[in-house]
Design an enzyme around this catalytic site. Structure first.
Site, PDB file in Angstrom:
ATOM      1  N   HIS A 208      -3.709  -4.761   0.236  1.00 15.90           N
ATOM      2  CA  HIS A 208      -2.983  -5.445   1.481  1.00 15.90           C
ATOM      3  C   HIS A 208      -3.124  -6.904   1.400  1.00 15.90           C
ATOM      4  CE1 HIS A 208      -3.150  -1.658   3.877  1.00 15.90           C
ATOM      5  NE2 HIS A 208      -4.041  -1.368   3.258  1.00 15.90           N
TER       6      HIS A 208
ATOM      7  N   CYS B 204       1.021  -1.214   0.045  1.00 19.30           N
ATOM      8  CA  CYS B 204      -0.032  -0.049   0.373  1.00 19.30           C
ATOM      9  C   CYS B 204       0.835   1.119  -0.276  1.00 19.30           C
ATOM     10  CB  CYS B 204      -0.865  -0.140   1.489  1.00 19.30           C
ATOM     11  SG  CYS B 204      -1.934   1.248   0.868  1.00 19.30           S
TER      12      CYS B 204
ATOM     13  N   GLU C 248      -1.972  -9.307   3.554  1.00 29.56           N
ATOM     14  CA  GLU C 248      -2.015  -9.713   4.619  1.00 29.56           C
ATOM     15  C   GLU C 248      -3.463  -9.305   5.378  1.00 29.56           C
ATOM     16  OE1 GLU C 248      -1.936  -5.133   5.222  1.00 29.56           O
ATOM     17  OE2 GLU C 248      -0.975  -6.323   3.856  1.00 29.56           O
TER      18      GLU C 248
END
Length: 206
Positions: free
Chosen positions: A185, A88, A187
């Site tokens: 993202h 990001c 994650e």
């Protein structure tokens, strides 16, 4: 050891904590060192000798960061020869450090900073070239987004590797070094949208 750069100002954003939590879910025994942006330097990286570097998202518009704040991590981005992943804001940071351009996706209403700016948020699809971090994955991935800024122009020696209708450069990769940026993202994956984990695993296998 994974070296995780905290790109927030005074820890005000969640990105570093979310990245660490995700990495520990994937690899409970992996050592992860988080350091704030202002503590980062090439000398520090050489001293720690991590296997990988991950640049977190930021907490504020980039014009609120001083040159002094960014100098150390810019030196790492330009000179380190180990795998680097920008997530990001970290993706945008790679572009800024290496001569690309970053700006708001679009301003919808008058305002300063992110107020009134277009935001891409939620699980949304991106198209990929199925190379690099996206090898052996579907050409369309659904991943989590939360951003107002985007990379407007690629740095020299980078190629675009993912895109969608609202953001033309959703991911990029250096043509020679193991340096990658993703605007989304990875994650923040879940059972219904698991491919972010696969992307992280591919990066950590380098």
């Amino acid at each position: 050891m994974i070296y995780l750069v905290d790109n927030t100002i005074d820890g005000q954003g969640p990105s570093p904590r979310e990245l660490k939590a995700s990495l520990l879910r994937m690899m409970p025994v992996q050592e992860i060192m988080i350091e704030p942006l202002r503590s980062v330097s090439l000398e520090r990286v050489n001293e720690l000798s991590p296997s990988h570097i991950i640049l977190s998202g930021q907490s504020h518009p980039w014009d609120m960061y001083s040159e002094q704040d960014l100098a150390g991590v810019f030196s790492v981005i330009r000179n380190a020869r180990i795998p680097i992943l920008g997530v990001c804001g970290g993706h945008q940071q790679l572009a800024i450090a290496l001569g690309g351009t970053v700006g708001l996706m679009e301003r919808l209403q008058p305002g300063e900073g992110y107020k009134g700016a277009k935001r891409e948020r939620g699980f949304l699809p991106v198209e990929t070239d199925q190379q690099g971090l996206f090898a052996d994955l579907p050409s369309e991935l659904t991943v989590w987004h939360s951003h107002c800024d985007e990379v407007k122009e690629l740095p020299d020696e980078f190629r675009r590797t993912a895109w969608n209708e609202s953001c033309d450069i959703q991911a990029m990769q250096h043509r020679e070094r193991p340096v990658f940026g993703v605007q989304f993202h990875p994650e923040l994956y879940d059972e219904a949208h698991p491919l972010g984990r696969r992307i992280l695993e591919k990066f950590l296998s380098l």
